[in-house]
Write an enzyme that holds these catalytic residues in place. Structure first.
Site, PDB file in Angstrom:
ATOM      1  CB  THR A  45      -1.146  -0.720 -14.819  1.00  0.00           C
ATOM      2  OG1 THR A  45      -1.684  -1.814 -15.576  1.00  0.00           O
ATOM      3  CG2 THR A  45      -0.032  -1.237 -13.937  1.00  0.00           C
ATOM      4  CB  CYS A  46      -1.323   4.684 -14.023  1.00  0.00           C
ATOM      5  SG  CYS A  46      -0.091   4.502 -15.324  1.00  0.00           S
TER       6      CYS A  46
END
Length: 150
Positions: A45-46
């Site tokens: 997600t980062c």
């Protein structure tokens, strides 16, 4: 979790970026600044969030925004993350969590049924006078630049 809100003065900070350069809030006086906090470099997600900001970087800079990413990763890990995905903006290696704590984004999180302390995915939009204009605490990684610009 963060008690900072729109209208608050952004906390002053000084930290090292991925290249070991010293970066401070005062470096951005007179500029609009987006500071996005993310839990860990090179995680799914980062990566999506940081790549969305990269892909929309020219639109953000055309509107006058500078961008800073912050996590508790080491300079080496931040360098690898930046180089792997060609990010055009600095990534702060806030290993001591000074910036993270100043912005109040460290705290209890839940993941897969367990609770632990970690960095919350929060973005702050700061105006030219160092005042927080917007706090995005429900970051949608795939459309994060839209959240900043709306």
């Amino acid at each position: 979790m963060t008690k900072l809100k729109a209208g608050d003065k952004a906390p002053d900070f000084t930290a090292k970026d991925e290249q070991g350069n010293t970066v401070s809030l005062s470096d951005y006086k007179g500029k609009k600044l987006v500071i996005f906090f993310y839990p860990k470099a090179n995680t799914p997600t980062c990566t999506v969030e940081a790549c969305n900001l990269r892909d929309n970087y020219s639109e953000l800079t055309d509107k006058g925004y500078e961008i800073l990413g912050v996590s508790a990763d080491t300079e080496k890990r931040q360098t690898n993350f930046k180089n792997k995905f060609s990010f055009p903006y600095p990534l702060l290696a806030d290993v001591d969590k000074e910036v993270i704590n100043a912005f109040g984004v460290w705290g209890p999180k839940k993941f897969m049924g367990r609770t632990f302390d970690g960095i919350h995915r929060v973005t702050f939009v700061i105006n030219e006078d160092g005042i927080i204009e917007k706090v995005i605490d429900k970051v949608k990684a795939k459309i994060h630049s839209e959240q900043i610009l709306e």
